[in-house]
Design a protein around this motif. Structure first.
Motif, mmCIF file in Angstrom:
data_model
loop_
_atom_site.group_PDB
_atom_site.id
_atom_site.type_symbol
_atom_site.label_atom_id
_atom_site.label_comp_id
_atom_site.label_asym_id
_atom_site.label_seq_id
_atom_site.Cartn_x
_atom_site.Cartn_y
_atom_site.Cartn_z
ATOM 1 N N SER A 169 0.863 -1.186 0.000
ATOM 2 C CA SER A 169 0.000 0.000 0.000
ATOM 3 C C SER A 169 0.893 1.227 0.000
ATOM 4 N N PHE A 170 0.930 1.938 -1.086
ATOM 5 C CA PHE A 170 1.744 3.149 -1.153
ATOM 6 C C PHE A 170 0.877 4.332 -0.759
ATOM 7 N N GLY A 171 1.398 5.095 0.193
ATOM 8 C CA GLY A 171 0.582 6.208 0.672
ATOM 9 C C GLY A 171 0.748 7.461 -0.160
ATOM 10 N N PHE A 172 0.556 7.345 -1.461
ATOM 11 C CA PHE A 172 0.675 8.542 -2.304
ATOM 12 C C PHE A 172 -0.514 9.459 -2.056
ATOM 13 N N PRO A 173 -0.336 10.727 -2.371
ATOM 14 C CA PRO A 173 -1.494 11.623 -2.317
ATOM 15 C C PRO A 173 -2.526 11.217 -3.370
ATOM 16 N N GLU A 174 -3.768 11.555 -3.097
ATOM 17 C CA GLU A 174 -4.866 11.159 -3.969
ATOM 18 C C GLU A 174 -4.660 11.641 -5.409
ATOM 19 N N THR A 175 -4.075 12.849 -5.548
ATOM 20 C CA THR A 175 -3.886 13.381 -6.906
ATOM 21 C C THR A 175 -2.943 12.491 -7.705
ATOM 22 N N ASP A 176 -1.946 11.902 -7.013
ATOM 23 C CA ASP A 176 -1.029 11.005 -7.711
ATOM 24 C C ASP A 176 -1.774 9.783 -8.222
ATOM 25 N N PHE A 177 -2.651 9.242 -7.357
ATOM 26 C CA PHE A 177 -3.424 8.068 -7.766
ATOM 27 C C PHE A 177 -4.295 8.408 -8.973
ATOM 28 N N LEU A 178 -4.920 9.577 -8.924
ATOM 29 C CA LEU A 178 -5.790 9.978 -10.031
ATOM 30 C C LEU A 178 -4.983 10.125 -11.307
ATOM 31 N N SER A 179 -3.774 10.695 -11.177
ATOM 32 C CA SER A 179 -2.923 10.870 -12.356
ATOM 33 C C SER A 179 -2.526 9.531 -12.938
ATOM 34 N N ILE A 180 -2.103 8.602 -12.055
ATOM 35 C CA ILE A 180 -1.676 7.294 -12.552
ATOM 36 C C ILE A 180 -2.862 6.592 -13.224
ATOM 37 N N THR A 181 -4.032 6.704 -12.587
ATOM 38 C CA THR A 181 -5.228 6.108 -13.174
ATOM 39 C C THR A 181 -5.499 6.694 -14.553
ATOM 40 N N ALA A 182 -5.412 8.025 -14.649
ATOM 41 C CA ALA A 182 -5.666 8.675 -15.938
ATOM 42 C C ALA A 182 -4.690 8.174 -16.989
ATOM 43 N N TYR A 183 -3.438 8.020 -16.576
ATOM 44 C CA TYR A 183 -2.450 7.551 -17.543
ATOM 45 C C TYR A 183 -2.745 6.111 -17.959
ATOM 46 N N LEU A 184 -3.029 5.252 -16.959
ATOM 47 C CA LEU A 184 -3.273 3.843 -17.279
ATOM 48 C C LEU A 184 -4.513 3.705 -18.164
ATOM 49 N N LYS A 185 -5.527 4.540 -17.892
ATOM 50 C CA LYS A 185 -6.728 4.466 -18.709
ATOM 51 C C LYS A 185 -6.439 4.846 -20.163
ATOM 52 N N SER A 186 -5.383 5.664 -20.353
ATOM 53 C CA SER A 186 -5.057 6.096 -21.714
ATOM 54 C C SER A 186 -4.340 4.995 -22.500
ATOM 55 N N LEU A 187 -3.955 3.930 -21.820
ATOM 56 C CA LEU A 187 -3.240 2.848 -22.518
ATOM 57 C C LEU A 187 -4.252 1.905 -23.140
ATOM 58 N N THR A 188 -4.753 2.287 -24.296
ATOM 59 C CA THR A 188 -5.836 1.507 -24.889
ATOM 60 C C THR A 188 -5.457 0.862 -26.210
ATOM 61 N N THR A 189 -4.166 0.816 -26.499
ATOM 62 C CA THR A 189 -3.755 0.138 -27.716
ATOM 63 C C THR A 189 -3.757 -1.359 -27.455
ATOM 64 N N PRO A 190 -4.642 -2.111 -28.110
ATOM 65 C CA PRO A 190 -4.679 -3.547 -27.819
ATOM 66 C C PRO A 190 -3.467 -4.265 -28.395
ATOM 67 N N PRO A 191 -3.089 -5.372 -27.790
ATOM 68 C CA PRO A 191 -1.988 -6.149 -28.360
ATOM 69 C C PRO A 191 -2.445 -6.732 -29.694
ATOM 70 N N PRO A 192 -1.572 -6.822 -30.663
ATOM 71 C CA PRO A 192 -1.996 -7.353 -31.975
ATOM 72 C C PRO A 192 -2.375 -8.822 -31.859
ATOM 73 N N PHE A 193 -3.508 -9.168 -32.475
ATOM 74 C CA PHE A 193 -3.937 -10.562 -32.457
ATOM 75 C C PHE A 193 -3.709 -11.138 -33.838
ATOM 76 N N THR A 194 -2.482 -11.524 -34.127
ATOM 77 C CA THR A 194 -2.204 -12.089 -35.445
ATOM 78 C C THR A 194 -2.593 -13.551 -35.466
ATOM 79 N N SER A 195 -2.294 -14.246 -34.385
ATOM 80 C CA SER A 195 -2.689 -15.644 -34.268
ATOM 81 C C SER A 195 -2.830 -15.954 -32.788
ATOM 82 N N PRO A 196 -3.641 -16.973 -32.452
ATOM 83 C CA PRO A 196 -3.774 -17.326 -31.032
ATOM 84 C C PRO A 196 -2.425 -17.617 -30.398
ATOM 85 N N ALA A 197 -1.539 -18.272 -31.130
ATOM 86 C CA ALA A 197 -0.227 -18.628 -30.580
ATOM 87 C C ALA A 197 0.554 -17.374 -30.214
ATOM 88 N N GLU A 198 0.536 -16.371 -31.117
ATOM 89 C CA GLU A 198 1.250 -15.127 -30.873
ATOM 90 C C GLU A 198 0.675 -14.425 -29.648
#
Lengths: 164, 616
Positions: B381-410
């Motif tokens: 449990s990291f005791g960061f300030p709430e704004t830090d958590f919100l920032s990290i959340t905002a950044y993580l939410k922006s990571l919306t590029t899906p991994p390429p699905f060329t084949s199930p094996a890949e």
């Protein structure tokens, strides 16, 4: 009836060699035991006094000679010693009264005991009161680091000064 | 007889002689004699000569009463020339102690003046070692595991060869300065100050506790680490956490050599005590509930977190932004554990597609309490300030590029294998850090006893209460189907058999009641505690021998997301491919199971109201 052998030593004469051997052994035994006894005795006498105690140290530094300007008589309370400087001569005089061990203070004429009224002159000689002996002077030396060192374990004659 | 007496007498004499010799002729006496001789030869004036002439060898001792507990130092008995500037070039033990500006020494009229007088401070307060010892062995501590090793050569010569040249004595001596000089930015201990900053910047505080500084509980308590371990051990533990403990979960931080040096020096300074405090001060500090060792507030506590952590990372912000979140993720060593793009800490789940698989609420709950959604998560449990958590959340939410699905094996190789393993056997790189353990996909017993629908749901919706994420946001239905087909084909060796029709109710026929819960509790204590534990936390006596481990039945997210039907099936007919037996064979009736299910639901009832997991 069984025939016992007669006890040999009762009848046998000691040869000269055997006599020498016995004398030799007796001498060795006595040297060994006597030597041990002497060593033990010496050790006991020496070790009866601890080599180090946890009290205040007898030998201590008190600061640079410049901390004591000429003409000062500064009593160091915690060490129970008074540092006197006249010109380039320094000495350390005990501030423990020789009467009952009270702490005495430097006065205009020398030292005075507040408890029982003993009086000492500038050199620590008794000038009045119940004190039986003059105040001891302690060895004062200049340590290599430039500090004055008082050795309360070594008393020196009155009038022994350290020149700086 | 006489001969024996003579021999005995002589033996006694010899023993006495040896004891006598041993007690009267010490090495330190010869050191002192040598010193007096040479000092006399070096003396230039009568005063100097007189100062030495009267002296005889004796035990020189300093009793330091000013700082904390009294310390008795007899070091000067051998090192008698320590304060004699004439012995500057002399060999030890007579060499004089060097003067240095860093120690606060001053040069006055061509003569050095010490800041730390030996008569006031003693020697062991800086150098360690045993002050009372009069022989090298006792005083310096030759023992490898000596509690208070000397910081100098004696401990350095047997260091691990690769660390030997990395630490210079003048640098790590700062660790000892810091035992009295606890000011955060004391100018003479820059390494300690830097190490302290790193401790916060690299989030060490999240796992480790240091009295007065941090309150992490995951890793070992470091309050007295400097007393217990030598420098090379500390260095090694940072460079390679698994060198000394094979089961360590500490990630390998990518630290530069300079950073490790600072951290090691800082850690070495943590001895649990501070010499400049008296024991009374320490007692008062404990009464007041905080130590005066450091002036930093507990980061674990709300409110305090904002000051200490924000200043440590020198990021102070009020408006949460994704850009700030990105900076925080990089600055705060999240990637020491997590994977993001090309960087991989090798401990925690991949964040590269975090925006697709988790929502804001999940992130925020997870940050505030990492065990809120994954019951046995090891994330601190990291005791960061709430704004830090919100920032990290905002950044993580922006990571919306899906991994390429060329084949199930890949896809499997790139996404699933990190947990489930290249061979699908559940032994992925980070598997050991996940609780519960990832499913072993090669276990035909399990895989063939589950319907395709059930497994597809697990892939699409994830498994609540575990690290398995809902991949349905990344893959479409067809892709999920082909992925499952690929897994069945590649990893499950046995052929899929038609599922047996089982007689299980869809909902619990036994109504929830206090009586039913008590009956369920009784049955649980009789039948289930061997594996699931008395507390139903999955830590029963048999649990260590079983893989996958028994479920932690306090995992509210998991249980609340599990239907009654599935619980009935698992209890009555067992879970194939695991140690869970079919209890119907051991005489459990449907009513018994109903009571058990009620008991399990009651365990997680409190959590149920606060959670938003998909209900049965």
């Amino acid at each position: 009836m069984a025939v016992g052998k007669p006890a040999k030593h009762a009848v046998e004469e000691l040869t000269e060699g055997q006599q020498n051997r016995r004398r030799m052994l007796a001498w060795l035994s006595s040297v060994g035991l006597f030597g041990s006894a002497i060593i033990s005795a010496i050790s006991n006498l020496v070790f009866i006094k601890p080599r180090a105690t946890y009290g205040a140290p007898n030998r201590f530094g008190i600061g640079k000679p410049d901390d004591f300007p000429s003409g000062t008589r500064i009593a160091l309370g915690e060490h129970r010693v008074c540092i006197v400087r006249e010109g380039d001569k320094l000495c350390a005089i005990s501030t423990t009264c020789t009467h009952l061990g009270c702490i005495i203070a430097p006065s205009e004429t020398g030292f005075a005991c507040p408890c029982h009224g003993s009086r000492f002159d500038q050199d620590g000689n008794v000038t009045g009161g119940p004190a039986p002996k003059p105040l001891p002077w302690y060895a004062l030396s200049l340590a290599p680091n430039g500090e004055l060192e008082v050795d309360k374990g070594t008393e020196v004659g009155a009038g022994t000064y350290l020149k700086v | 007889m006489r001969l024996a007496l003579a021999i005995a007498a002589f033996v006694i004499l010899i023993i006495h002689g040896l004891v006598f010799y041993d007690q009267f002729f010490h090495k330190w006496e010869s050191y002192q004699t040598a010193y007096f001789d040479q000092a006399r030869a070096l003396a230039k004036t009568d005063t100097e000569r007189a100062a030495v002439s009267g002296r005889k060898p004796r035990i020189e001792q300093t009793i330091v009463t000013t700082f904390g507990e009294n310390r008795v130092d007899r070091c000067l008995t051998c090192h008698i020339g320590s304060d004699d500037p004439r012995f500057k070039e002399h060999a030890q033990p007579l060499r004089s102690h060097p003067f240095s500006e860093a120690l606060g020494d001053r040069l006055l009229n061509g003569k050095w003046e010490r800041r730390h007088k030996f008569s006031d401070f003693g020697c062991t307060v800086c150098h360690d070692g045993q002050g009372r010892g009069l022989e090298t062995f006792y005083a310096h501590g030759e023992d490898h595991y000596w509690n208070d090793p000397l910081l100098g050569y004696v401990t350095q010569h047997d260091w691990r060869a690769e660390f030997k040249d990395k630490l210079k004595s003048t640098e790590f001596m700062q660790a000892n300065c810091a035992q009295c000089h606890t000011e955060e930015n004391f100018k003479s201990t820059p390494l300690v100050a830097q190490g302290r900053q790193l401790f916060f910047r690299k989030n060490c505080y999240g796992c480790h506790r240091i009295e007065g500084l941090s309150s992490g509980t995951l890793g070992p308590d470091l309050s007295e680490v400097g007393k217990k371990f030598k420098l090379d051990y500390l260095w090694e533990s940072i460079v390679d956490p698994r060198a000394n403990s094979k089961t360590s979960v500490m990630p390998q931080f990518k630290l530069s050599e300079a950073e490790i040096r600072a951290l090691v020096t800082f850690l070495k300074s943590r001895r649990g005590i501070n010499y400049s405090e008296t024991s009374l001060d320490r007692y008062r500090a404990t009464l007041a509930g905080k130590s005066t060792v450091g002036k930093v507030a507990q980061p674990g506590q709300p409110g305090a977190a904002a000051t200490s952590v924000a200043t440590a990372s020198s990021v102070v912000a009020t408006v949460p932004t994704a850009a700030l979140g990105e900076k925080l993720i990089n600055d705060k060593s999240c990637l020491a554990c997590h994977k993001l793009g090309n960087q991989d800490g090798g401990v925690a789940p991949d964040l590269s597609f975090a925006g697709l698989v988790r929502d804001e609420q999940w992130f925020m709950e997870h940050f505030r309490d990492p065990r809120a959604r994954v019951a046995d998560s090891i994330m601190p449990s990291f005791g960061f300030p709430e704004t830090d958590f919100l920032s990290i959340t905002a950044y993580l939410k922006s990571l919306t590029t899906p991994p390429p699905f060329t084949s199930p094996a890949e896809f499997f190789k790139g996404t699933c294998a990190r947990c489930h393993g290249e061979k699908g056997d559940g032994k992925g790189a980070i598997a050991v850090y996940l609780e519960p353990y990832p499913r072993d996909l090669t276990k035909a017993g399990f895989m063939n006893s589950k319907s395709d629908e059930r497994l597809i749901t697990s892939i699409k919706e994830g498994v609540a209460g575990t690290s398995m994420a809902p991949w349905g946001h990344v893959l479409n239905d067809e892709q999920v189907r082909s992925l499952l087909a690929y897994i069945r084909q590649t990893y499950v060796k046995d052929k899929q058999r038609p599922l047996k029709e089982r007689d299980v109710p869809n909902t619990n026929p036994i109504a929830m009641s206090a009586e039913s819960v008590t009956r369920g509790d009784q049955i649980f204590q009789q039948r289930c505690t061997g594996c699931h534990g008395k507390k139903a936390d999955g830590k029963g006596p048999n649990s260590l021998d079983i893989l996958p481990r028994p479920r932690n039945l306090h995992n509210a997210d998991f249980l609340n997301a599990t239907t009654d039907r599935r619980l009935f099936e698992s209890i009555l007919y067992g879970v194939q491919g695991t140690a869970m037996p079919p209890w119907v064979d051991y005489g459990l009736t449907k009513n018994d199971v109903g009571n058990l299910v009620n008991y399990l639901r009651s365990l997680n009832q409190n959590a149920q109201t606060t959670k938003t997991g998909n209900k049965h």
